[in-house]
Design an enzyme around this catalytic site. Structure first.
Site, PDB file in Angstrom:
ATOM      1  N   ASP A  80       0.876  -1.172   0.000  1.00 33.58           N
ATOM      2  CA  ASP A  80       0.000   0.000   0.000  1.00 33.58           C
ATOM      3  C   ASP A  80       0.912   1.221   0.000  1.00 33.58           C
ATOM      4  O   ASP A  80       1.598   1.492   0.994  1.00 33.58           O
ATOM      5  CB  ASP A  80      -0.884  -0.030   1.246  1.00 33.58           C
ATOM      6  N   VAL A  81       0.952   1.962  -1.091  1.00 36.07           N
ATOM      7  CA  VAL A  81       1.911   3.060  -1.214  1.00 36.07           C
ATOM      8  C   VAL A  81       1.644   4.193  -0.228  1.00 36.07           C
ATOM      9  O   VAL A  81       2.511   5.045  -0.022  1.00 36.07           O
ATOM     10  CB  VAL A  81       1.971   3.632  -2.651  1.00 36.07           C
ATOM     11  N   TYR A  92      -7.228  14.957  -9.129  1.00 43.20           N
ATOM     12  CA  TYR A  92      -6.240  14.286  -9.975  1.00 43.20           C
ATOM     13  C   TYR A  92      -5.286  15.308 -10.587  1.00 43.20           C
ATOM     14  O   TYR A  92      -4.067  15.126 -10.563  1.00 43.20           O
ATOM     15  CB  TYR A  92      -6.958  13.498 -11.064  1.00 43.20           C
ATOM     16  N   LYS A 152      -1.232  15.377  -9.844  1.00 36.28           N
ATOM     17  CA  LYS A 152      -0.252  15.166 -10.909  1.00 36.28           C
ATOM     18  C   LYS A 152       0.656  16.382 -11.091  1.00 36.28           C
ATOM     19  O   LYS A 152       1.815  16.247 -11.486  1.00 36.28           O
ATOM     20  CB  LYS A 152      -0.966  14.798 -12.205  1.00 36.28           C
ATOM     21  N   THR A 159      -5.860   1.964 -20.450  1.00 36.01           N
ATOM     22  CA  THR A 159      -5.402   1.132 -19.343  1.00 36.01           C
ATOM     23  C   THR A 159      -6.624   0.713 -18.526  1.00 36.01           C
ATOM     24  O   THR A 159      -7.718   1.254 -18.715  1.00 36.01           O
ATOM     25  CB  THR A 159      -4.432   1.899 -18.423  1.00 36.01           C
ATOM     26  N   THR A 189      -8.473   3.683 -17.039  1.00 39.19           N
ATOM     27  CA  THR A 189      -9.290   4.533 -17.917  1.00 39.19           C
ATOM     28  C   THR A 189     -10.383   3.753 -18.646  1.00 39.19           C
ATOM     29  O   THR A 189     -11.125   4.337 -19.434  1.00 39.19           O
ATOM     30  CB  THR A 189      -8.400   5.231 -18.964  1.00 39.19           C
TER      31      THR A 189
END
Length: 252
Positions: free
Chosen positions: A63-64, A154, A158, A189, A192
Site C-alpha cells: 500500500d503506497v 487528480y 499530478k 489502461t 481509464t
C-alpha cells in the site's frame, strides 16, 4: 536488449496495465524488478510472466500510502538484490469529479495515493541509491499535471508529483540521483477503461489527440525505460510528455 543490465528497479502499481508492461519491459532489458501493488495475485502473475521469459523479479504486496509498507519494500529489495537503482512511482488513482463534486474524502484518497505514495517512495529510496552511487527516480504524472483539464484532485496530484521531481532533481544532482516526470496523454489502461468505454468520451479524446489514436501502455513504458537507463544520464528535473500531441495544441 540489455539497456538496464545490472540495475534493480522498483515499480509500484505493477500488477496490471501500464505498471505491468513497464515491469516486463524492464526485465526484458536486463533489470531485476520488484513489482509492488495491493493485489498479490496480479503481482504474482506478472512475476511469473517475467520469469517464464527468462527475467528476474519478485512481488511484494504494498500500500503506497503506508510508511511501514514502503520501509518493508525497500528492505526486501536490498535483501534480495543488494542495491536499488531505479524507482518508478507508477501507482495512481483518479476520481472523475470537479472541485464542487469532490468531497474531502475523495481529495484525501487521491492525494494519499498519488502524492504521499511518491513522497514516501522517494524518501526511503534515496539512501539506498546513494549507497549505489546514484539512481533514477521516475514519477508518473500526466498531461493533467501540465494542463488544467480533467478531475480537480487528480490534476492537483499530478501537478504535485511533477514539481516534486524537480525538487529532488535540484537537491540530489550532485549525488548522481536523477528525478524526472512522465506525462502520458489519454492511454488505454484498466484505470481509464470505464471512461473510454463510453463512445462519446472516447471520440472526444481521440479528437483532442493530433496523432490519430489513443495511447497504449507500451508507449509510456518505452519512455520510462529511457529515463531508467544510462541513456538519459544527463537528464534530470525534466518532463517527458508522451501524449500524441495534446499538449502541443493545448487539447486542440
Amino acid at each position: 536488449m540489455g539497456r538496464l543490465d545490472g540495475k534493480v528497479a522498483i515499480i509500484t502499481g505493477g500488477g496490471s496495465g501500464q505498471g505491468a508492461v513497464e515491469a516486463e519491459l524492464f526485465a526484458k532489458e536486463g533489470a531485476k524488478v520488484v513489482v509492488t501493488g495491493r493485489r498479490i495475485e496480479q503481482l504474482q502473475s506478472v512475476v511469473e510472466a517475467i520469469k517464464n521469459a527468462g527475467g528476474d523479479a519478485i512481488a511484494i504486496k504494498h500500500d503506497v500510502t503506508s510508511e511501514a509498507d514502503w520501509q518493508n519494500v525497500i528492505q526486501k529489495t536490498v535483501e534480495t538484490y543488494g542495491l536499488l537503482n531505479v524507482l518508478v512511482n507508477n501507482a495512481g488513482i483518479v476520481i472523475m469529479k470537479n472541485i464542487e463534486e469532490t468531497n474531502l474524502d475523495d481529495w484525501n484518497k487521491v492525494m494519499s495515493t498519488n502524492v504521499t505514495g511518491a513522497f514516501l517512495g522517494i524518501k526511503y529510496a534515496i539512501p539506498e541509491m546513494r549507497k549505489a552511487g546514484g539512481g533514477s527516480i521516475i514519477n508518473i504524472s500526466s498531461i493533467s499535471g501540465i494542463l488544467g483539464i480533467g478531475a480537480a484532485a487528480y490534476n492537483a496530484s499530478k501537478g504535485a508529483v511533477r514539481i516534486l521531481a524537480k525538487n529532488i532533481a535540484a537537491d540530489y544532482a550532485k549525488e548522481n540521483i536523477r528525478a524526472n516526470s512522465v506525462h502520458p496523454g489519454v492511454i488505454s489502461t484498466p484505470m481509464t477503461k470505464e471512461l473510454l468505454d463510453d463512445p462519446d468520451t472516447r471520440e472526444n479524446f481521440e479528437a483532442m489527440t493530433p496523432l490519430p489514436r489513443l495511447g497504449k501502455s507500451e508507449d509510456i513504458a518505452y519512455g520510462v525505460l529511457y529515463l531508467a537507463s544510462d541513456e538519459s544520464s544527463f537528464m534530470t528535473g525534466a518532463e517527458l510528455v508522451i501524449d500524441g500531441g495534446m499538449v502541443a495544441c493545448k487539447g486542440c
